[in-house]
Write a protein that holds these residues in place. Sequence first.
Motif, PDB file in Angstrom:
ATOM      1  N   GLY A  20       0.843  -1.182   0.000  1.00 27.49           N
ATOM      2  CA  GLY A  20       0.000   0.000   0.000  1.00 27.49           C
ATOM      3  C   GLY A  20       0.873   1.225   0.000  1.00 27.49           C
ATOM      4  N   GLU A  21       0.882   1.965   1.117  1.00 28.40           N
ATOM      5  CA  GLU A  21       1.851   3.063   1.233  1.00 28.40           C
ATOM      6  C   GLU A  21       3.214   2.435   1.579  1.00 28.40           C
ATOM      7  OE1 GLU A  21      -2.218   4.609   1.957  1.00 28.40           O
ATOM      8  OE2 GLU A  21      -1.054   3.055   2.957  1.00 28.40           O
ATOM      9  N   TRP A  22       3.358   1.997   2.811  1.00 28.28           N
ATOM     10  CA  TRP A  22       4.540   1.225   3.210  1.00 28.28           C
ATOM     11  C   TRP A  22       4.185  -0.196   3.617  1.00 28.28           C
ATOM     12  CZ3 TRP A  22       9.549   2.295   2.601  1.00 28.28           C
ATOM     13  CH2 TRP A  22       9.941   3.624   2.411  1.00 28.28           C
ATOM     14  N   ASP A  23       2.953  -0.396   4.084  1.00 30.23           N
ATOM     15  CA  ASP A  23       2.547  -1.699   4.608  1.00 30.23           C
ATOM     16  C   ASP A  23       2.311  -2.704   3.485  1.00 30.23           C
ATOM     17  OD1 ASP A  23       2.638  -0.511   7.068  1.00 30.23           O
ATOM     18  OD2 ASP A  23       0.468  -0.411   7.355  1.00 30.23           O
ATOM     19  N   THR A  24       2.678  -3.937   3.758  1.00 29.50           N
ATOM     20  CA  THR A  24       2.409  -5.045   2.834  1.00 29.50           C
ATOM     21  C   THR A  24       1.512  -6.098   3.466  1.00 29.50           C
ATOM     22  OG1 THR A  24       4.382  -6.286   3.525  1.00 29.50           O
ATOM     23  CG2 THR A  24       4.656  -4.699   1.727  1.00 29.50           C
ATOM     24  N   ALA A  25       1.374  -6.047   4.773  1.00 32.68           N
ATOM     25  CA  ALA A  25       0.465  -6.932   5.503  1.00 32.68           C
ATOM     26  C   ALA A  25       0.161  -6.265   6.830  1.00 32.68           C
ATOM     27  CB  ALA A  25       1.084  -8.309   5.737  1.00 32.68           C
ATOM     28  N   SER A  26      -0.996  -6.572   7.384  1.00 36.96           N
ATOM     29  CA  SER A  26      -1.325  -6.006   8.689  1.00 36.96           C
ATOM     30  C   SER A  26      -2.357  -6.893   9.368  1.00 36.96           C
ATOM     31  CB  SER A  26      -1.883  -4.584   8.557  1.00 36.96           C
ATOM     32  OG  SER A  26      -3.194  -4.591   8.000  1.00 36.96           O
ATOM     33  N   PHE A  27      -2.400  -6.792  10.696  1.00 37.29           N
ATOM     34  CA  PHE A  27      -3.514  -7.406  11.403  1.00 37.29           C
ATOM     35  C   PHE A  27      -3.844  -6.572  12.627  1.00 37.29           C
ATOM     36  CE2 PHE A  27      -0.093  -9.692  13.662  1.00 37.29           C
ATOM     37  CZ  PHE A  27      -0.546  -9.690  14.979  1.00 37.29           C
ATOM     38  N   GLY A  28      -5.050  -6.778  13.096  1.00 47.34           N
ATOM     39  CA  GLY A  28      -5.534  -6.036  14.249  1.00 47.34           C
ATOM     40  C   GLY A  28      -6.913  -6.529  14.618  1.00 47.34           C
ATOM     41  N   VAL A  29      -7.690  -5.662  15.250  1.00 49.81           N
ATOM     42  CA  VAL A  29      -8.990  -6.054  15.777  1.00 49.81           C
ATOM     43  C   VAL A  29     -10.045  -5.028  15.393  1.00 49.81           C
ATOM     44  CG1 VAL A  29     -10.311  -6.463  17.887  1.00 49.81           C
ATOM     45  CG2 VAL A  29      -7.983  -7.327  17.709  1.00 49.81           C
ATOM     46  N   GLY A  30     -11.223  -5.533  15.014  1.00 49.81           N
ATOM     47  CA  GLY A  30     -12.393  -4.696  14.857  1.00 49.81           C
ATOM     48  C   GLY A  30     -13.410  -5.047  15.926  1.00 49.81           C
ATOM     49  N   ARG A  31     -13.917  -4.020  16.615  1.00 45.29           N
ATOM     50  CA  ARG A  31     -14.957  -4.219  17.627  1.00 45.29           C
ATOM     51  C   ARG A  31     -16.031  -3.174  17.411  1.00 45.29           C
ATOM     52  NH1 ARG A  31     -10.208  -4.924  21.002  1.00 45.29           N
ATOM     53  NH2 ARG A  31      -9.981  -7.105  21.627  1.00 45.29           N
ATOM     54  N   ASP A  32     -17.250  -3.622  17.192  1.00 38.40           N
ATOM     55  CA  ASP A  32     -18.366  -2.725  16.903  1.00 38.40           C
ATOM     56  C   ASP A  32     -18.013  -1.845  15.702  1.00 38.40           C
ATOM     57  OD1 ASP A  32     -20.004  -3.749  18.969  1.00 38.40           O
ATOM     58  OD2 ASP A  32     -18.860  -2.589  20.440  1.00 38.40           O
ATOM     59  N   ASN A  33     -17.863  -0.539  15.904  1.00 36.31           N
ATOM     60  CA  ASN A  33     -17.515   0.337  14.782  1.00 36.31           C
ATOM     61  C   ASN A  33     -16.056   0.781  14.815  1.00 36.31           C
ATOM     62  OD1 ASN A  33     -17.672   2.057  16.981  1.00 36.31           O
ATOM     63  ND2 ASN A  33     -18.554   3.752  15.815  1.00 36.31           N
ATOM     64  N   VAL A  34     -15.281   0.245  15.745  1.00 34.82           N
ATOM     65  CA  VAL A  34     -13.877   0.650  15.905  1.00 34.82           C
ATOM     66  C   VAL A  34     -12.965  -0.359  15.225  1.00 34.82           C
ATOM     67  CG1 VAL A  34     -12.035   1.138  17.548  1.00 34.82           C
ATOM     68  CG2 VAL A  34     -14.380   1.823  18.077  1.00 34.82           C
ATOM     69  N   LEU A  35     -12.005   0.163  14.477  1.00 37.14           N
ATOM     70  CA  LEU A  35     -11.070  -0.682  13.731  1.00 37.14           C
ATOM     71  C   LEU A  35      -9.659  -0.202  14.049  1.00 37.14           C
ATOM     72  CD1 LEU A  35     -11.285  -2.858  11.338  1.00 37.14           C
ATOM     73  CD2 LEU A  35     -10.764  -0.946   9.855  1.00 37.14           C
ATOM     74  N   GLU A  36      -8.803  -1.115  14.457  1.00 36.51           N
ATOM     75  CA  GLU A  36      -7.444  -0.720  14.854  1.00 36.51           C
ATOM     76  C   GLU A  36      -6.414  -1.687  14.286  1.00 36.51           C
ATOM     77  OE1 GLU A  36      -4.722  -0.035  18.885  1.00 36.51           O
ATOM     78  OE2 GLU A  36      -6.757  -0.850  19.051  1.00 36.51           O
ATOM     79  N   ILE A  37      -5.517  -1.157  13.449  1.00 35.75           N
ATOM     80  CA  ILE A  37      -4.374  -1.944  12.988  1.00 35.75           C
ATOM     81  C   ILE A  37      -3.328  -1.954  14.086  1.00 35.75           C
ATOM     82  CG2 ILE A  37      -2.464  -2.042  11.340  1.00 35.75           C
ATOM     83  CD1 ILE A  37      -4.320  -0.943   9.216  1.00 35.75           C
ATOM     84  N   GLN A  38      -2.922  -3.155  14.494  1.00 39.27           N
ATOM     85  CA  GLN A  38      -1.988  -3.275  15.617  1.00 39.27           C
ATOM     86  C   GLN A  38      -0.566  -3.636  15.189  1.00 39.27           C
ATOM     87  OE1 GLN A  38      -4.165  -6.224  17.882  1.00 39.27           O
ATOM     88  NE2 GLN A  38      -5.372  -4.687  18.966  1.00 39.27           N
ATOM     89  N   TYR A  39      -0.448  -4.399  14.103  1.00 40.54           N
ATOM     90  CA  TYR A  39       0.867  -4.826  13.634  1.00 40.54           C
ATOM     91  C   TYR A  39       0.882  -4.792  12.110  1.00 40.54           C
ATOM     92  CZ  TYR A  39       1.203  -6.651  18.382  1.00 40.54           C
ATOM     93  OH  TYR A  39       1.197  -6.775  19.755  1.00 40.54           O
ATOM     94  N   SER A  40       2.065  -4.534  11.549  1.00 39.77           N
ATOM     95  CA  SER A  40       2.161  -4.515  10.084  1.00 39.77           C
ATOM     96  C   SER A  40       3.549  -4.951   9.641  1.00 39.77           C
ATOM     97  CB  SER A  40       1.838  -3.127   9.529  1.00 39.77           C
ATOM     98  OG  SER A  40       2.739  -2.156  10.016  1.00 39.77           O
ATOM     99  N   LEU A  41       3.610  -5.446   8.409  1.00 39.32           N
ATOM    100  CA  LEU A  41       4.857  -5.800   7.739  1.00 39.32           C
ATOM    101  C   LEU A  41       5.139  -4.711   6.722  1.00 39.32           C
ATOM    102  CD1 LEU A  41       6.912  -8.212   7.631  1.00 39.32           C
ATOM    103  CD2 LEU A  41       5.583  -9.084   5.704  1.00 39.32           C
ATOM    104  N   LYS A  42       6.400  -4.329   6.565  1.00 41.83           N
ATOM    105  CA  LYS A  42       6.739  -3.164   5.745  1.00 41.83           C
ATOM    106  C   LYS A  42       7.442  -3.560   4.446  1.00 41.83           C
ATOM    107  CE  LYS A  42       5.321  -0.318   8.972  1.00 41.83           C
ATOM    108  NZ  LYS A  42       4.066   0.448   8.817  1.00 41.83           N
TER     109      LYS A  42
END
Length: 584
Positions: free
Chosen positions: A150-172
Amino acid sequence: MNILGISCFYHDSASCLVRDGEIIAAAQEERFSRKKHDSDFPLNAVKYCFKAGGITVEDLDYVVFYDKPFIKFERILETYLMYAPRGIRQFIQAMPLWLKQKLWIPELIARELKYKGKVLFTGHHESHAASAFYPSPFKRAAFLTLDGVGEWDTASFGVGRDNVLEIQYSLKFPHSLGLLYSAFTYYTGFKVNSGEYKVMGLAPYGEPKYKDLILDKLIDLKTDGSFRMDMRYFGYCDRLKMTNPRFDRLFGGPARKPEAAITQKDMDIAASIQAVTEEIVLKMACHAHKLTGEDNLCLAGGVALNCAGNGRILRESPFKEVWIQPASGDAGGALGAALLVWHKYLNNTRAVDGRNDRQKSSLLGPSYSDAYIASFLKKGSIPHKELAYSELPEIAAGLIDQGQVIGWFQGRLEFGPRALGARSIIGDARNPRMQSRMNLKIKYRESFRPFAPAVLAEKAADWFALDKESPYMLLTAPVKEDKRMIPAVTHVDYSARVQTVKREDQPLFYDLINAFYEKTGCPVIINTSFNVRGEPLVCSPEDAFRCFMRTEMDYLVLGKFLLDKKKQARSGEDTNWKKEFILD
C-alpha cells in the motif's frame, strides 16, 4: 448521508456508494471500459453509482480515496534513493504520472465529478481492513490484510470491535508476500497483478521441490509469519521486472516466456511458491489469533483471493469462523474506504446478527430490465424465445443435462473477480470432457485451468470436506472420495473452489441448480465467469450477446429470454476480435 469511495491508478479501479452505512452500489471500471484491470479514474463506475443511488454529485456528503498518495510517493522516492543510481529508468517512468495526476487527487475529483465538497483519505491497508470487517457478520473479529504494497505496509492485522477498527501490527515494504508471489507469477510466464490465480491453479500439477530453496535463499521466515526477503534476488525496487539474473541462476534458467509451453519445472515452481504462501498465511493467522484472542477472522487484500490458502486457514487455524471480502483486491478498497468514513470517521454504529453479512451477495453492479433486453433483441432482430421465469430453471437444467453450455445473465452484476451466478457460464460438472471443451472452445485459455462448482448450500457438506458456507467462491476444499463423479470441477489434487448457493441469496440460480439436482441427483454444476480470456466479466446484454456469438456456447439466457446458437445468423465473424483483449 451519501459517501462515495474511489480506488484507482494502480489496478482494478472502482467506485462504491454507501448511504447511511448501507452499500448501495459498487463496480469496477473495467466492466464499463472493457479494459481488464482498468486503472484509470473510474468515471463510468461513479456514474453508475449515482444512477443506482438516484443521486447527483450535489447529493454527496463525502468523497473518500482508498489510500494516501503522498505517503506512497514518499515510499517511491525513498526506495529510489536507497538503490540509486540503479532504478533510474523505473523512477523516470513513474514520475510524470505522479507529478501530473496521482499527487492531485482532490483536484482530479473536483474536475472529473464537478465535486465541490471535502475529499478524505484512508490508509491503504486500513481500507482493506475496513472492507473485510465492516461488511462481515461479526460484532468483533481479528482481521488480516495481505497484498503487494500500500503506502509502506504489505500486511497487517488487528482487531475490529463494533464500529472501531485498529491496525496493531504490520509488515513493511519491500518485504511482501504479495510481491513474492507476483515474482513467481512473472517467472512462470504469467502477467503480474493478473495471472496469480493461474499459478495457484497450476500448483497442484507439480511437486514443491523448490520450497526449501525459497525458504533457504529468498526469505527468512519466522514462527509468527513475519519474514524478510533477500532483495538481491528481486527486481521490483530497482528494475522494471519482478526478478533479476541472480533469481534466474538460483532456479536454473530464465523466466518462462508468456504463452510458451508449460513444463514440469513450471508446475513444480508453482507448487513450491504456493506451499510457501500457505505456510506463511497460516503462521500469520495463528499469530493473529494468539495476540488478539478473537474467535473470528476477516481477510482482505489481493492475497486473500488465494482460496487454497484460505482453505488452510479455515481448516487448520484456531479461528472458529472466517469471512473474506469477495472484492479483496484494490477494487474493494473503494468499499472499505466509504465504510470507514461512515463508521470510524463519523462514529456511526454497526448492526450485525453474527450470521448474515452486509455484502448483499456482492451483487452490487448494474442490472438490466426485461424491457431493455427485449428492446435490444428486437432492434438486432435476434432470434429468441420468451419464457416465464418459473420455466427457466427446469429448461436450463434440462439443457445442462444434455451437455449444453449456457451463458447465464441475470440481475445485478457481481462486484469482485468471481462470477457468482449473475454473469456466469454454466455446464455439467459430471461431464469428463467439459473442462477441456469450456477452456479451449469457449474461454480460449489454458487447458489446465480448473472450474468452480456451484452447489446447493444444504448439500455442500455431502460432496465437499467443507462444513462452512462459501458464498463467494473463496475457499478450496477436498471433494469427498465417494463423490468424485464431478470431474469437470475436481482439480488434479481432488480439490475444488466451492461456491455454496442459498435460495435467499440467489433465488433463480438456486432454483436452476435444484432443478438439475432433482433431474440428475447431482446438486453441483460448473460456474465460471461469463467472458473469454483477457476480457472483463460481461456487464450488459450487448456484452453478453457478443461473447455468446464469438464462442461455442450453445445457449444464452438473458433475463427471461432464451437464445439458441443454432438459430442465430452467423455473419462472417472477424477472427481478429481476440486482439481486443490483452492476454492475462
